[in-house]
Enzyme design. Structure first.
Site, PDB file in Angstrom:
ATOM      1  N   ASP A  38       0.373  -0.884  -0.328  1.00 53.54           N
ATOM      2  CA  ASP A  38      -0.147   0.043  -0.282  1.00 53.54           C
ATOM      3  C   ASP A  38       0.791   1.098   0.109  1.00 53.54           C
ATOM      4  O   ASP A  38       2.215   1.317   0.766  1.00 53.54           O
ATOM      5  CB  ASP A  38      -0.887  -0.346   0.966  1.00 53.54           C
ATOM      6  CG  ASP A  38      -1.655   1.041   1.030  1.00 53.54           C
ATOM      7  OD1 ASP A  38      -2.315   1.599   0.029  1.00 53.54           O
ATOM      8  OD2 ASP A  38      -2.358   1.238   2.126  1.00 53.54           O
ATOM      9  N   GLY A  39       0.613   2.718  -0.420  1.00 55.38           N
ATOM     10  CA  GLY A  39       1.142   3.894  -0.209  1.00 55.38           C
ATOM     11  C   GLY A  39       1.414   4.321  -1.671  1.00 55.38           C
ATOM     12  O   GLY A  39       2.877   4.651  -1.539  1.00 55.38           O
ATOM     13  N   ASN A  40       0.926   3.568  -3.136  1.00 50.90           N
ATOM     14  CA  ASN A  40       2.213   3.824  -4.566  1.00 50.90           C
ATOM     15  C   ASN A  40       1.513   5.353  -4.673  1.00 50.90           C
ATOM     16  O   ASN A  40       2.304   5.996  -5.288  1.00 50.90           O
ATOM     17  CB  ASN A  40       0.993   2.657  -5.265  1.00 50.90           C
ATOM     18  CG  ASN A  40       1.819   1.642  -5.328  1.00 50.90           C
ATOM     19  OD1 ASN A  40       2.766   1.142  -4.896  1.00 50.90           O
ATOM     20  ND2 ASN A  40       1.770   0.500  -5.653  1.00 50.90           N
ATOM     21  N   GLY A  41       0.249   4.994  -4.049  1.00 48.48           N
ATOM     22  CA  GLY A  41      -0.413   7.084  -4.212  1.00 48.48           C
ATOM     23  C   GLY A  41      -0.011   8.068  -3.879  1.00 48.48           C
ATOM     24  O   GLY A  41      -0.071   9.276  -3.999  1.00 48.48           O
ATOM     25  N   ARG A  51      -0.632   9.326 -10.075  1.00 46.25           N
ATOM     26  CA  ARG A  51      -0.665   8.548  -9.172  1.00 46.25           C
ATOM     27  C   ARG A  51       0.354   7.035  -9.889  1.00 46.25           C
ATOM     28  O   ARG A  51       0.624   5.960  -9.525  1.00 46.25           O
ATOM     29  CB  ARG A  51      -2.098   7.833  -8.664  1.00 46.25           C
ATOM     30  CG  ARG A  51      -2.202   9.026  -7.830  1.00 46.25           C
ATOM     31  CD  ARG A  51      -4.244   8.457  -7.543  1.00 46.25           C
ATOM     32  NE  ARG A  51      -4.127   6.983  -7.109  1.00 46.25           N
ATOM     33  CZ  ARG A  51      -3.945   6.475  -5.766  1.00 46.25           C
ATOM     34  NH1 ARG A  51      -4.178   7.477  -4.993  1.00 46.25           N
ATOM     35  NH2 ARG A  51      -4.007   5.606  -5.486  1.00 46.25           N
ATOM     36  N   ASN A  86     -10.642  -2.566  -5.495  1.00 45.36           N
ATOM     37  CA  ASN A  86     -10.350  -1.195  -6.759  1.00 45.36           C
ATOM     38  C   ASN A  86     -11.070  -1.052  -7.578  1.00 45.36           C
ATOM     39  O   ASN A  86     -10.420  -0.101  -8.254  1.00 45.36           O
ATOM     40  CB  ASN A  86      -8.512  -1.814  -6.634  1.00 45.36           C
ATOM     41  CG  ASN A  86      -7.479  -1.878  -5.256  1.00 45.36           C
ATOM     42  OD1 ASN A  86      -7.052  -3.083  -4.590  1.00 45.36           O
ATOM     43  ND2 ASN A  86      -8.002  -1.222  -4.001  1.00 45.36           N
ATOM     44  N   GLU A 225       1.042 -12.664  12.493  1.00 44.61           N
ATOM     45  CA  GLU A 225       1.355 -11.377  13.229  1.00 44.61           C
ATOM     46  C   GLU A 225       1.162 -10.704  12.530  1.00 44.61           C
ATOM     47  O   GLU A 225       1.711 -10.612  11.350  1.00 44.61           O
ATOM     48  CB  GLU A 225       3.162 -12.500  13.808  1.00 44.61           C
ATOM     49  CG  GLU A 225       3.352 -13.634  14.810  1.00 44.61           C
ATOM     50  CD  GLU A 225       2.850 -12.831  16.196  1.00 44.61           C
ATOM     51  OE1 GLU A 225       2.783 -11.465  16.165  1.00 44.61           O
ATOM     52  OE2 GLU A 225       2.431 -13.406  16.733  1.00 44.61           O
TER      53      GLU A 225
HETATM   54  C1  IPE Z   1      -5.575  -2.662  -0.397  1.00 43.93           C
HETATM   55  O1  IPE Z   1      -5.046  -1.565  -0.258  1.00 43.93           O
HETATM   56  C2  IPE Z   1      -5.830  -3.410  -1.865  1.00 43.93           C
HETATM   57  C3  IPE Z   1      -4.038  -3.640  -1.813  1.00 43.93           C
HETATM   58  C4  IPE Z   1      -2.532  -2.932  -1.445  1.00 43.93           C
HETATM   59  C5  IPE Z   1      -4.064  -4.090  -3.209  1.00 43.93           C
HETATM   60  P1  IPE Z   1      -6.392  -0.380  -0.856  1.00 43.93           P
HETATM   61  O2  IPE Z   1      -5.623   0.720  -0.480  1.00 43.93           O
HETATM   62  O3  IPE Z   1      -6.757  -1.082  -1.234  1.00 43.93           O
HETATM   63  O4  IPE Z   1      -7.030   0.046   0.343  1.00 43.93           O
HETATM   64  P2  IPE Z   1      -8.090   1.151   1.322  1.00 43.93           P
HETATM   65  O5  IPE Z   1      -9.464   1.206   0.248  1.00 43.93           O
HETATM   66  O6  IPE Z   1      -6.632   1.563   1.783  1.00 43.93           O
HETATM   67  O7  IPE Z   1      -8.447   0.119   3.063  1.00 43.93           O
HETATM   68  C1  IPE Z   2      -1.661   0.344  -3.640  1.00 38.88           C
HETATM   69  O1  IPE Z   2      -1.270   1.556  -3.144  1.00 38.88           O
HETATM   70  C2  IPE Z   2      -1.514  -0.331  -4.926  1.00 38.88           C
HETATM   71  C3  IPE Z   2      -3.011  -0.548  -4.718  1.00 38.88           C
HETATM   72  C4  IPE Z   2      -3.835  -0.482  -4.592  1.00 38.88           C
HETATM   73  C5  IPE Z   2      -3.254  -1.394  -6.446  1.00 38.88           C
HETATM   74  P1  IPE Z   2      -3.099   2.724  -3.567  1.00 38.88           P
HETATM   75  O2  IPE Z   2      -2.706   2.998  -4.696  1.00 38.88           O
HETATM   76  O3  IPE Z   2      -3.824   1.782  -2.583  1.00 38.88           O
HETATM   77  O4  IPE Z   2      -1.784   3.931  -2.913  1.00 38.88           O
HETATM   78  P2  IPE Z   2      -1.946   5.099  -1.817  1.00 38.88           P
HETATM   79  O5  IPE Z   2      -2.976   4.421  -0.617  1.00 38.88           O
HETATM   80  O6  IPE Z   2      -3.538   6.002  -2.365  1.00 38.88           O
HETATM   81  O7  IPE Z   2      -1.304   5.488  -1.076  1.00 38.88           O
HETATM   82 MG    MG Z   3      -3.792   2.469  -0.751  1.00 39.08          MG
END
Ligand code: IPE
Ligand code: IPE
Ligand code: MG
Length: 261
Positions: A38-41, A51, A86, A225
């Protein structure tokens, strides 16, 4: 020193101030590590980028983590790549991700062959665009015989959908008279989940600080864990992985029993 050990030491050669390979016990590694990437965006936003560029950068982290797990000798690495929720994202981002999955798999197939990594996919693949689906099938096909490590990618995966799907399979068997309701055990139920071929994860890592499961492996994580790091996925690297393993090894797993005191 054998060739495997040499490669491991070379990969973790330049230690960090707070962590080095010596900080983890190689004899007590989790056999299955799972990651909510998580956190790519947010990573992209911090840099004033789109993004999509965060997702592209995330591929490098996944490649590094795959190699690190192979070097360490982890049996199964799984990663949440796209959830059933997603699809709610802007169409442009969904399209980009689906395209990126296909392109990345083609580009990384040599790594799978080189390291003998078997690909597994969890989720409803029938809903994916044709090109992504075809590429995934090719990846599954070409790596089916490998056994050094399994890389499982959860794509169009949702744990609730998975549990409903398993329930339907079993209900159908009962309706056909092939199974009695009393025959349904935890083991039988688990064998109808996407994860039937792998043990439950001992360690779940979630990047970028969110303290939730987001519909990931609700059944399988019963006694895993958790390690949550504020590091955003594109910044995750081999050292972050070692930190997570070190934290895991410092925990006392109880499975409902009493502690060591
Ligand atoms: C969970 O991340 C899904 C993936 C990492 C593929 P999200 O970014 O979609 O989750 P939420 O919306 O923050 O719960
Ligand atoms: C995780 O990064 C990748 C996917 C869910 C595909 P996000 O796209 O959820 O990044 P944030 O959470 O918006 O930073
Ligand atoms: Mg995310």
């Amino acid at each position: 020193m054998d060739a495997r050990e040499e490669k491991l030491l070379a990969f973790f050669h330049d230690s960090q101030p707070d962590i080095s390979l010596a900080d983890v016990d190689l004899a007590r590694l989790p056999s299955h590590i799972s990651i909510i990437m998580d956190g790519n965006g947010r990573w992209a936003k911090q840099r004033g980028l789109d993004r999509s560029q965060g997702h592209v950068a995330g591929v490098d982290s996944l490649r590094e983590t795959i190699t690190a797990c192979v070097r360490l000798g982890v049996d199964v690495l799984s990663a949440y790549a796209f959830s059933t929720e997603n699809w709610k994202r802007p169409q442009r981002e969904v399209d980009l991700l689906m395209d990126l999955f296909a392109k990345t798999l083609v580009a990384e197939l040599p790594l799978f062959h080189q390291e003998h990594v078997r690909l597994e996919l969890w989720g409803d693949l029938s809903a994916l665009p044709a090109k992504t689906y075809a590429t995934f099938c090719r990846g599954l096909d070409e790596t089916a015989e490998y056994s050094t490590m399994t890389l499982a990618l959860a794509v169009n995966y949702g744990s609730r959908a998975e549990i409903v799907r398993a329930s339907r399979h079993l209900a159908r068997e009962v309706a056909r008279g092939h199974l009695e309701p009393g025959d349904i055990t935890e083991e039988l139920f688990a064998s109808h989940l996407y994860t039937a071929d792998v043990p439950d994860p001992e360690l779940l890592i979630r990047t970028s600080g969110e303290l939730r499961l987001s519909n990931y492996l609700l059944w399988q994580l019963a006694y895993s864990e958790f390690y949550v790091t504020d590091t955003l996925w594109p910044d995750f690297d081999r050292w972050e992985l070692l930190r997570a393993i070190r934290a895991y090894q410092s925990r006392e797993r109880r499975f409902g029993g009493v502690g060591r005191g």
